[in-house]
Design a protein around this motif. Sequence first.
Motif, mmCIF file in Angstrom:
data_model
loop_
_atom_site.group_PDB
_atom_site.id
_atom_site.type_symbol
_atom_site.label_atom_id
_atom_site.label_comp_id
_atom_site.label_asym_id
_atom_site.label_seq_id
_atom_site.Cartn_x
_atom_site.Cartn_y
_atom_site.Cartn_z
ATOM 1 N N CYS A 47 10.180 -2.249 9.066
ATOM 2 C CA CYS A 47 9.420 -1.193 9.762
ATOM 3 C C CYS A 47 9.861 -1.210 11.195
ATOM 4 N N ASP A 48 10.329 -1.859 11.958
ATOM 5 C CA ASP A 48 10.845 -1.864 13.302
ATOM 6 C C ASP A 48 12.188 -1.284 13.253
ATOM 7 N N VAL A 49 12.989 -1.380 12.147
ATOM 8 C CA VAL A 49 14.387 -0.809 11.934
ATOM 9 C C VAL A 49 14.276 0.907 11.692
ATOM 10 N N VAL A 50 13.323 0.996 10.578
ATOM 11 C CA VAL A 50 13.310 2.402 10.034
ATOM 12 C C VAL A 50 11.902 3.062 10.270
ATOM 13 N N GLU A 51 12.035 4.163 10.787
ATOM 14 C CA GLU A 51 10.832 5.062 11.342
ATOM 15 C C GLU A 51 10.166 5.390 10.007
ATOM 16 N N GLY A 52 10.914 6.020 8.960
ATOM 17 C CA GLY A 52 10.406 6.547 7.837
ATOM 18 C C GLY A 52 9.465 5.460 6.979
ATOM 19 N N PRO A 53 8.915 6.075 5.713
ATOM 20 C CA PRO A 53 8.340 5.271 4.824
ATOM 21 C C PRO A 53 8.830 4.075 4.420
ATOM 22 N N VAL A 54 8.302 2.732 4.329
ATOM 23 C CA VAL A 54 8.848 1.719 3.909
ATOM 24 C C VAL A 54 7.867 1.069 2.790
ATOM 25 N N SER A 55 8.205 1.240 1.540
ATOM 26 C CA SER A 55 7.446 0.657 0.491
ATOM 27 C C SER A 55 7.309 -0.759 0.333
ATOM 28 N N ALA A 56 6.171 -1.336 0.248
ATOM 29 C CA ALA A 56 5.851 -2.551 0.303
ATOM 30 C C ALA A 56 4.791 -2.874 -1.072
ATOM 31 N N GLU A 57 5.157 -3.572 -2.252
ATOM 32 C CA GLU A 57 4.462 -3.552 -3.454
ATOM 33 C C GLU A 57 3.386 -4.421 -3.536
ATOM 34 N N VAL A 58 2.213 -4.215 -3.694
ATOM 35 C CA VAL A 58 1.239 -5.486 -4.366
ATOM 36 C C VAL A 58 1.659 -6.248 -5.135
ATOM 37 N N ALA A 59 1.294 -7.351 -5.248
ATOM 38 C CA ALA A 59 1.710 -8.482 -6.174
ATOM 39 C C ALA A 59 0.578 -8.559 -7.465
#
Length: 226
Positions: A47-59
């Motif tokens: 998230c620090d590198v990319v401004e756009g959406p970063v998908s993080a999946e629930v486990a």
Amino acid sequence: MKFFVDTADLAEIRDLADTGLLDGVTTNPSLVAKAGRNFVELIAEICDVVEGPVSAEVAATDFDTMLKEGRYLAQIAPNVAVKVPLTPAGLKVCRTLANEGTMVNVTLCFSAAQAILAAKAGAAFISPFVGRLDDIGQNGLNLIQEIVEIYSNYSAFTTEVLVASVRNPIHVVESARMGAHVATMPPSVIRQLGNHVLTDKGLATFVSDWAKTGQSILDQPLPKRG
Ligand code: G3P
């Protein structure tokens, strides 16, 4: 069309972000396992590198734990899109998080009917898996066509079609022709998009012909104009 990279490899993400062509990142548990990093820390760094959406999946797969995990992941950064599976519990989590203002990416979509449910649940993104449908002898791109057509019939559906499980440039080009909003691709496919044998051949000719001129552009003074 927006380009997301489908990887949890931070070095690859940095490299592609430098090109200015990257609009977001998607990860999944398999990619995180491959990266071998602490998940929450890794997502924060992405998230620090990319401004756009970063998908993080629930486990988890049950409603209560998925919701807790989703709320936790959403606190990492404002550009986190919580990824949930297309199950009844996942859709319920999607609706709850969407109502709280969190972006949700509903994943593992293999039918138009599932995509309708995700839109009704307020998903920011629906992820139909084209490659995995092709793998079982179905046409993954037909599903993209169906979803794009259905979503365009209803202005209340604001969910973006995020083409996932992309295996080659044809998946990207055909999805773009259909009007899909986003394609998430492995780094190798993003790089493949720009390759053409005639580009390489043409450039080699221009370079060798330029050498014959014996000139250097930057050594030549700019003419005064006007
Ligand atoms: O991240 C979801 C999707 O893109 C996975 O792709 O290649 O594992 O089918 P693949």
